[in-house]
Motif scaffolding. Structure first.
Motif, short mmCIF file in Angstrom:
data_model
loop_
_atom_site.label_atom_id
_atom_site.label_comp_id
_atom_site.label_asym_id
_atom_site.label_seq_id
_atom_site.Cartn_x
_atom_site.Cartn_y
_atom_site.Cartn_z
N ASP A 23 67.51 68.11 54.28
CA ASP A 23 68.04 68.38 55.62
C ASP A 23 69.57 68.48 55.58
O ASP A 23 70.17 69.35 56.20
N PHE A 24 70.19 67.56 54.84
CA PHE A 24 71.65 67.56 54.73
C PHE A 24 72.15 68.86 54.11
O PHE A 24 73.17 69.40 54.52
N ARG A 75 76.67 58.12 55.86
CA ARG A 75 76.10 56.86 56.35
C ARG A 75 76.71 56.47 57.71
O ARG A 75 76.04 55.97 58.59
N THR A 79 72.02 56.59 52.63
CA THR A 79 72.39 57.18 53.92
C THR A 79 71.26 57.20 54.93
O THR A 79 71.49 57.49 56.11
N ASP A 80 70.03 56.95 54.50
CA ASP A 80 68.84 57.07 55.35
C ASP A 80 68.66 58.48 55.89
O ASP A 80 68.11 58.67 56.97
N ARG A 81 69.14 59.48 55.14
CA ARG A 81 68.97 60.88 55.53
C ARG A 81 68.26 61.63 54.41
O ARG A 81 68.42 61.32 53.24
N ASP A 82 67.51 62.65 54.81
CA ASP A 82 66.83 63.49 53.84
C ASP A 82 67.85 64.44 53.21
O ASP A 82 68.55 65.16 53.94
N ARG A 94 69.38 59.48 49.71
CA ARG A 94 68.39 59.01 50.70
C ARG A 94 68.49 57.50 50.90
O ARG A 94 68.51 57.01 52.02
#
Length: 120
Positions: free
Chosen positions: A102-103, A54, A96-99, A93
């Motif tokens: 992808d991580f 994050r 952290t607002d991340r896929d 998701r």
């Protein structure tokens, strides 16, 4: 009738291991009778992982690619919602607002070391 495997490369899973006991969240790279190749992270520091990602410090996360022999695998779960609780991927998701795919993407190809280079 043969059992069809619900686990495929690219699936997000939770793996419980024995000797020593570990819990790993990751993405399947390969799976066969000898073991599982996985790109993932240990779940013991889950809150710390979420915080680092994050804050944009994902490079500080002990994310690794490993092969786990099948004799160490106690249980393998698909990472999916259960009994009203979100999946770890959904939590990742949301926090952290991340896929998560992808991580947990494949690591960059290693650069050849001088030890492995051929002499011209």
């Amino acid at each position: 009738m043969p059992l069809s495997m619900p686990f495929r490369p690219g699936d997000l899973v939770v793996v419980l291991l024995q000797s020593p006991r570990e819990r790993i969240w990751g993405r399947i790279l390969g799976l066969d009778a000898s073991g599982i190749a996985l790109r993932g992270v240990d779940l013991v520091p889950w809150e710390e992982v979420l915080t680092l990602v994050r804050r944009g410090e994902a490079d500080q996360v002990a994310l690794g690619t490993r092969f786990i022999p099948m004799h160490r695998v106690e249980t393998l779960y698909l990472d999916e919602p259960s009994s009203g609780a979100p999946s770890l991927a959904d939590t990742f998701r949301d926090r952290t607002d991340r896929d998560p795919h992808d991580f947990l993407a494949d690591p960059p190809s290693p650069k050849p070391s001088s030890r492995h280079r051929r002499n011209p």
